[in-house]
Design a protein around this motif. Structure first.
Motif, PDB file in Angstrom:
ATOM      1  N   THR A   1      58.987   7.582  50.755  1.00 29.38           N
ATOM      2  CA  THR A   1      57.524   7.647  50.845  1.00 29.38           C
ATOM      3  C   THR A   1      57.051   8.328  52.123  1.00 29.38           C
ATOM      4  O   THR A   1      55.903   8.774  52.194  1.00 29.38           O
ATOM      5  CB  THR A   1      56.908   6.236  50.775  1.00 29.38           C
ATOM      6  N   LEU A   2      57.930   8.417  53.132  1.00 30.16           N
ATOM      7  CA  LEU A   2      57.541   9.062  54.393  1.00 30.16           C
ATOM      8  C   LEU A   2      57.321  10.558  54.207  1.00 30.16           C
ATOM      9  O   LEU A   2      56.693  11.207  55.048  1.00 30.16           O
ATOM     10  CB  LEU A   2      58.618   8.831  55.453  1.00 30.16           C
ATOM     11  N   LEU A   3      57.866  11.103  53.110  1.00 29.11           N
ATOM     12  CA  LEU A   3      57.758  12.541  52.845  1.00 29.11           C
ATOM     13  C   LEU A   3      56.817  12.837  51.687  1.00 29.11           C
ATOM     14  O   LEU A   3      56.796  13.964  51.181  1.00 29.11           O
ATOM     15  CB  LEU A   3      59.144  13.122  52.528  1.00 29.11           C
ATOM     16  N   GLN A   4      56.032  11.875  51.257  1.00 26.67           N
ATOM     17  CA  GLN A   4      55.180  12.051  50.081  1.00 26.67           C
ATOM     18  C   GLN A   4      53.695  12.002  50.428  1.00 26.67           C
ATOM     19  O   GLN A   4      53.281  11.270  51.343  1.00 26.67           O
ATOM     20  CB  GLN A   4      55.472  10.953  49.045  1.00 26.67           C
ATOM     21  N   ASP A   5      52.924  12.768  49.689  1.00 26.66           N
ATOM     22  CA  ASP A   5      51.462  12.718  49.729  1.00 26.66           C
ATOM     23  C   ASP A   5      50.995  12.551  48.286  1.00 26.66           C
ATOM     24  O   ASP A   5      50.667  13.529  47.599  1.00 26.66           O
ATOM     25  CB  ASP A   5      50.894  14.003  50.341  1.00 26.66           C
ATOM     26  N   PRO A   6      50.960  11.309  47.787  1.00 21.20           N
ATOM     27  CA  PRO A   6      50.759  11.091  46.349  1.00 21.20           C
ATOM     28  C   PRO A   6      49.332  11.268  45.857  1.00 21.20           C
ATOM     29  O   PRO A   6      49.121  11.328  44.635  1.00 21.20           O
ATOM     30  CB  PRO A   6      51.221   9.643  46.164  1.00 21.20           C
ATOM     31  N   GLY A   7      48.357  11.383  46.776  1.00 17.10           N
ATOM     32  CA  GLY A   7      46.985  11.405  46.286  1.00 17.10           C
ATOM     33  C   GLY A   7      46.701  10.128  45.506  1.00 17.10           C
ATOM     34  O   GLY A   7      47.050   9.031  45.953  1.00 17.10           O
ATOM     35  N   ASP A   8      46.109  10.262  44.308  1.00 13.77           N
ATOM     36  CA  ASP A   8      45.826   9.052  43.517  1.00 13.77           C
ATOM     37  C   ASP A   8      46.771   8.912  42.320  1.00 13.77           C
ATOM     38  O   ASP A   8      46.465   8.230  41.339  1.00 13.77           O
ATOM     39  CB  ASP A   8      44.375   9.021  43.058  1.00 13.77           C
ATOM     40  N   ILE A   9      47.939   9.572  42.400  1.00 22.88           N
ATOM     41  CA  ILE A   9      48.909   9.491  41.299  1.00 22.88           C
ATOM     42  C   ILE A   9      49.289   8.047  41.008  1.00 22.88           C
ATOM     43  O   ILE A   9      49.311   7.608  39.850  1.00 22.88           O
ATOM     44  CB  ILE A   9      50.167  10.320  41.632  1.00 22.88           C
ATOM     45  N   LEU A  10      49.624   7.293  42.067  1.00 20.05           N
ATOM     46  CA  LEU A  10      50.051   5.910  41.870  1.00 20.05           C
ATOM     47  C   LEU A  10      48.890   5.024  41.443  1.00 20.05           C
ATOM     48  O   LEU A  10      49.079   4.066  40.679  1.00 20.05           O
ATOM     49  CB  LEU A  10      50.694   5.378  43.150  1.00 20.05           C
ATOM     50  N   VAL A  11      47.692   5.312  41.926  1.00 16.24           N
ATOM     51  CA  VAL A  11      46.513   4.548  41.496  1.00 16.24           C
ATOM     52  C   VAL A  11      46.304   4.721  39.996  1.00 16.24           C
ATOM     53  O   VAL A  11      46.054   3.755  39.259  1.00 16.24           O
ATOM     54  CB  VAL A  11      45.255   4.990  42.266  1.00 16.24           C
ATOM     55  N   ARG A  12      46.414   5.937  39.517  1.00 16.52           N
ATOM     56  CA  ARG A  12      46.260   6.197  38.082  1.00 16.52           C
ATOM     57  C   ARG A  12      47.343   5.474  37.279  1.00 16.52           C
ATOM     58  O   ARG A  12      47.086   4.959  36.189  1.00 16.52           O
ATOM     59  CB  ARG A  12      46.330   7.702  37.803  1.00 16.52           C
ATOM     60  N   LYS A  13      48.562   5.445  37.856  1.00 16.45           N
ATOM     61  CA  LYS A  13      49.668   4.801  37.146  1.00 16.45           C
ATOM     62  C   LYS A  13      49.433   3.304  37.028  1.00 16.45           C
ATOM     63  O   LYS A  13      49.739   2.684  36.002  1.00 16.45           O
ATOM     64  CB  LYS A  13      50.983   5.063  37.899  1.00 16.45           C
ATOM     65  N   VAL A  14      48.869   2.719  38.091  1.00 21.79           N
ATOM     66  CA  VAL A  14      48.668   1.271  38.113  1.00 21.79           C
ATOM     67  C   VAL A  14      47.430   0.852  37.327  1.00 21.79           C
ATOM     68  O   VAL A  14      47.446  -0.142  36.594  1.00 21.79           O
ATOM     69  CB  VAL A  14      48.569   0.782  39.574  1.00 21.79           C
ATOM     70  N   THR A  15      46.346   1.634  37.461  1.00 21.98           N
ATOM     71  CA  THR A  15      45.069   1.191  36.894  1.00 21.98           C
ATOM     72  C   THR A  15      44.629   1.976  35.664  1.00 21.98           C
ATOM     73  O   THR A  15      43.770   1.516  34.911  1.00 21.98           O
ATOM     74  CB  THR A  15      43.958   1.312  37.950  1.00 21.98           C
ATOM     75  N   GLY A  16      45.176   3.177  35.492  1.00 18.83           N
ATOM     76  CA  GLY A  16      44.725   4.013  34.378  1.00 18.83           C
ATOM     77  C   GLY A  16      43.479   4.801  34.692  1.00 18.83           C
ATOM     78  O   GLY A  16      42.919   5.472  33.818  1.00 18.83           O
ATOM     79  N   LYS A  17      42.982   4.749  35.934  1.00 22.95           N
ATOM     80  CA  LYS A  17      41.755   5.457  36.316  1.00 22.95           C
ATOM     81  C   LYS A  17      41.965   6.199  37.623  1.00 22.95           C
ATOM     82  O   LYS A  17      42.797   5.823  38.440  1.00 22.95           O
ATOM     83  CB  LYS A  17      40.596   4.464  36.476  1.00 22.95           C
ATOM     84  N   PRO A  18      41.215   7.271  37.874  1.00 27.86           N
ATOM     85  CA  PRO A  18      41.290   7.965  39.160  1.00 27.86           C
ATOM     86  C   PRO A  18      40.715   7.093  40.268  1.00 27.86           C
ATOM     87  O   PRO A  18      39.915   6.180  40.015  1.00 27.86           O
ATOM     88  CB  PRO A  18      40.456   9.230  38.940  1.00 27.86           C
ATOM     89  N   TRP A  19      41.093   7.420  41.475  1.00 30.19           N
ATOM     90  CA  TRP A  19      40.651   6.606  42.613  1.00 30.19           C
ATOM     91  C   TRP A  19      39.133   6.630  42.778  1.00 30.19           C
ATOM     92  O   TRP A  19      38.533   5.637  43.196  1.00 30.19           O
ATOM     93  CB  TRP A  19      41.335   7.114  43.882  1.00 30.19           C
ATOM     94  N   THR A  20      38.501   7.728  42.446  1.00 27.24           N
ATOM     95  CA  THR A  20      37.045   7.802  42.596  1.00 27.24           C
ATOM     96  C   THR A  20      36.338   6.719  41.788  1.00 27.24           C
ATOM     97  O   THR A  20      35.277   6.228  42.196  1.00 27.24           O
ATOM     98  CB  THR A  20      36.540   9.183  42.163  1.00 27.24           C
ATOM     99  N   GLU A  21      36.908   6.335  40.652  1.00 32.52           N
ATOM    100  CA  GLU A  21      36.316   5.271  39.840  1.00 32.52           C
ATOM    101  C   GLU A  21      36.766   3.893  40.305  1.00 32.52           C
ATOM    102  O   GLU A  21      35.975   2.957  40.358  1.00 32.52           O
ATOM    103  CB  GLU A  21      36.674   5.471  38.364  1.00 32.52           C
ATOM    104  N   VAL A  22      38.044   3.784  40.646  1.00 24.82           N
ATOM    105  CA  VAL A  22      38.567   2.494  41.079  1.00 24.82           C
ATOM    106  C   VAL A  22      37.917   2.057  42.380  1.00 24.82           C
ATOM    107  O   VAL A  22      37.605   0.867  42.582  1.00 24.82           O
ATOM    108  CB  VAL A  22      40.099   2.569  41.258  1.00 24.82           C
ATOM    109  N   GLU A  23      37.679   3.003  43.272  1.00 27.92           N
ATOM    110  CA  GLU A  23      37.108   2.685  44.585  1.00 27.92           C
ATOM    111  C   GLU A  23      35.779   1.950  44.459  1.00 27.92           C
ATOM    112  O   GLU A  23      35.461   1.054  45.248  1.00 27.92           O
ATOM    113  CB  GLU A  23      36.930   3.977  45.379  1.00 27.92           C
ATOM    114  N   LYS A  24      34.988   2.320  43.443  1.00 28.15           N
ATOM    115  CA  LYS A  24      33.674   1.701  43.255  1.00 28.15           C
ATOM    116  C   LYS A  24      33.777   0.224  42.883  1.00 28.15           C
ATOM    117  O   LYS A  24      32.829  -0.549  43.092  1.00 28.15           O
ATOM    118  CB  LYS A  24      32.908   2.446  42.165  1.00 28.15           C
ATOM    119  N   LEU A  25      34.910  -0.173  42.326  1.00 26.94           N
ATOM    120  CA  LEU A  25      35.083  -1.548  41.859  1.00 26.94           C
ATOM    121  C   LEU A  25      35.693  -2.466  42.918  1.00 26.94           C
ATOM    122  O   LEU A  25      35.801  -3.675  42.697  1.00 26.94           O
ATOM    123  CB  LEU A  25      35.975  -1.562  40.619  1.00 26.94           C
ATOM    124  N   CYS A  26      36.128  -1.893  44.041  1.00 30.22           N
ATOM    125  CA  CYS A  26      36.898  -2.651  45.034  1.00 30.22           C
ATOM    126  C   CYS A  26      36.033  -3.168  46.166  1.00 30.22           C
ATOM    127  O   CYS A  26      35.052  -2.526  46.576  1.00 30.22           O
ATOM    128  CB  CYS A  26      37.999  -1.766  45.624  1.00 30.22           C
TER     129      CYS A  26
END
Length: 657
Positions: free
Chosen positions: A432-457
């Motif tokens: 993970t020290l060499l990765q810049d995942p953006g919201d790839i993992l967020v989409r994998k976990v939640t099914g939504k982009p971070w822009t939408e998930v962020e509003k719910l948090c």
């Protein structure tokens, strides 16, 4: 009768055996290397290189005494013999006589039953050996480097000095002011205050112990260099003063004691000599100047290393995995921080601790270039924690230590060349020290982009997502080594017995609270968000190849500017394929590495000598490519299946050569 063992059931039985999980159980104790105290007699034979000239007079000394009709004096009146030889040496200076004098004094000290008498002989032995070693007029021009008396005299200097040092400690004289002693030939010697050239001020040291007093247990390689002086363990009374770089016990490191004589002043009728003990940090100072000569100092890394390990608290690695609060997670060092050295950070794997790296570090320290340019740090964590959570702790630890320590140009330059070595699960954190995942993992976990998930948090939940799944690569990491890393999981983690055992793991309360709350919040939404499993998987469960997060993590590209290397185990042979008993080759192999070496080994490849040699090769390659060292002789030849591929595309084929 033939009994067949099913690995799956054996592994489950071992993990689920509740008796082995008790804190007091020694089966899963982490510490392997230890040491115990030698007897006085045993200490004389300290690895045969500081023991002095041997149990008996050399042939040269016996021949000289016999031909001079002095052998009877050696057995009956040692002091008379020494005085007679000393007078002869003053009248007719001779390198042969100096050699005999130092040998005779050493043997008489060794045989003396009276401590005062032994001290007088030893002091004379060191003085005469110093004369022979350091005075240019006693060099044999014909023999040069092939003069056997030089090596014998060096051993006498070391052995006699070791006994002098032990006696001064017994008399509590080391830190006193001036004190006066006498040699066997009646010369007075005034000892001046010691000279200290150590990492810390002299007041920071609790005690200095002879390495010869200790016997190491379970260390596969002994790291030392021959030279003059006495190797000691310098035990401090302090732990590291840094907040981000921890120590598990007060720091102890290696040092060398050297004894320097100053001739009596001209015109002094009593001909009183001065002497001074000099203490050198042997990691920084490898030689001293005497009469214009460069004198190498003896070096023992392994004994102080083993001593320090023995003072560290041991742990039950199963208990640590089940209960993350048993031990403080973070970055640890076993040696004083040195801002001019490159940090090499080692990250252990499942059911392990920093102790798993000790054999490797001890062996790597035997290389003078690695010892000169690298310092080893260790990241430890409870391996029961979720992998991405532990990875966030690693990244945070690296950033904190960088912010705290990289405050000078020298330190910043050293940090800029950082190397990370990850074993097993530790390699997943390292990746993970060499990765810049953006919201790839967020989409994998939640099914939504971070822009939408962020509003719910909530703000707390947002920070948790940013730390754990929206992370950025660490810019000062310059090279990574993967050792037996299950990039695509390990089948053992899918076994029902292992899953049952995994349920016993306790996760950090704050993580459980924040993550569970976030998952429940997201799961209640009806606008297309899939229903989520609100129970957080722990580190052991996440090693299963069936866990989608592991595959999502593997799909995230690594920074192309950072070289990567793989070392993989194969239980049956040193060729690609098979398994190391825990991880399949197909899971450990990566196409995007610069080199790949398969060694015949189980899962603990970090303890395999061939793997250690490969790590050494890679570190030397790193020093060369980062222009830390320019020598063409630095790199040992790589093994055939570790050759650098022509391109990243060719890596799999090159690795199979």
């Amino acid at each position: 009768m033939i009994v067949k063992f099913d690995l799956k059931h054996c592994f489950g039985v071992v993990l689920c055996g509740t008796g082995l999980l008790l804190t007091s159980c020694t089966v899963f104790r982490a510490r392997e290397i230890d040491l115990d105290k030698r007897s006085h007699r045993e200490s004389k034979s300290y690895y045969r290189f500081t023991a002095g000239g041997g149990e008996n007079l050399s042939f040269q000394s016996q021949n000289f005494l016999s031909s001079s009709l002095l052998m009877s004096d050696f057995h009956s009146d040692g002091e008379k013999l020494v005085r007679r030889l000393a007078i002869r040496q003053e009248m007719e200076p001779s390198r042969m006589l100096l050699s005999v004098l130092s040998d005779v004094c050493f043997q008489l000290a060794q045989n003396a039953s009276d401590k005062d008498e032994a001290l007088r002989y030893d002091l004379a032995a060191v003085y005469y050996s110093s004369e022979l070693l350091f005075d240019e007029k006693y060099r044999d021009r014909n023999l040069g480097n092939f003069d056997p008396s030089i090596y014998q005299t060096a051993r006498i200097y070391n052995g006699a000095l070791a006994r002098i040092y032990a006696e001064l400690v017994r008399r509590d004289l080391l830190r006193k002011g001036q004190y006066r002693l006498q040699t066997a030939n009646g010369r007075d010697v005034i000892f001046d205050l010691p000279h200290y050239d150590l990492i810390y001020p002299a007041s920071a040291y609790q005690k200095f112990m002879l390495c010869s007093d200790y016997r190491i247990r379970n260390l596969s390689h002994f790291t030392y260099e021959f030279g003059l002086g006495v190797p000691i363990i310098a035990q401090t009374n302090r732990q590291t003063r840094y907040k981000a770089l921890l120590t598990a016990a007060p720091i102890a490191h290696g040092a060398t004691v050297f004894l320097r004589f100053t001739p009596a002043e001209k015109g002094d009728p009593k001909r009183v000599m001065h002497a001074r003990l000099e203490f050198y940090d042997n990691d920084r100072i490898r030689s001293v100047q005497v009469n214009g000569q460069k004198i190498p100092l003896i070096f023992d890394y392994s004994t102080p290393f083993a001593y320090y390990i023995s003072t560290m608290p041991d742990m039950n690695v199963v208990d640590y995995m089940l209960n993350p609060y048993r031990f403080q997670s973070g970055l640890y060092t076993l040696e004083p921080y040195q801002p001019n050295k490159i940090p090499v950070v080692l990250v252990h794997g499942l059911l392990s601790s920093i102790h798993t790296w000790m054999q490797m570090v001890n062996a790597l320290k035997n290389d003078p270039e690695i010892r000169k340019h690298c310092q080893f740090w260790f990241f430890t964590y409870s391996t029961g924690n979720p992998i991405l959570y532990s990875a966030s702790m690693l990244r945070n630890s690296l950033h904190k230590v960088h912010d705290e320590l990289a405050t000078t140009p020298e330190a910043k330059e050293a940090f800029r060349h950082m190397v990370i070595i990850g074993h097993s699960m530790g390699g997943l954190l390292t990746k993970t020290l060499l990765q810049d995942p953006g919201d790839i993992l967020v989409r994998k976990v939640t099914g939504k982009p971070w822009t939408e998930v962020e509003k719910l948090c909530t703000p707390e939940q947002k920070k948790m997502f940013e730390d754990i799944v929206l992370y950025k690569s660490v810019p000062f990491v310059r090279r990574v080594l993967f050792l037996a890393v299950p990039h695509r999981g390990a089948n053992l983690a899918s076994y029902s017995q292992v899953r049952t055992f995994a349920r016993l793991i306790e996760l950090p309360a704050d993580l459980v609270k924040d993550a569970t709350s976030a998952m429940k919040t997201l799961a209640r939404k009806k606008d297309g968000v899939p229903m989520l499993e609100t129970r957080i998987k722990n580190g052991l469960e996440e090693l299963s190849p069936k866990v989608p997060t592991l595959w999502a993590l593997d799909a995230i590209p690594l920074r192309p500017d950072v070289p990567r290397h793989s070392i993989i185990g194969n239980c049956k042979k040193d060729t690609p394929g098979g398994s190391d008993g825990v991880v399949e080759y197909s899971s450990s192999h990566r196409d995007d590495v610069r080199s790949e070496l398969v060694v015949k080994s189980g899962h603990s490849v970090q303890m395999n000598p061939v793997a250690v040699y490969e790590v050494r090769r890679i570190l030397l390659e790193h020093l060369k490519e980062e222009k830390i060292c320019d020598s063409k002789q630095l790199n040992p030849a790589p093994r055939s299946n570790a050759e650098k591929p022509a391109s990243r595309k060719d890596a799999p084929a090159a690795a199979r050569q």
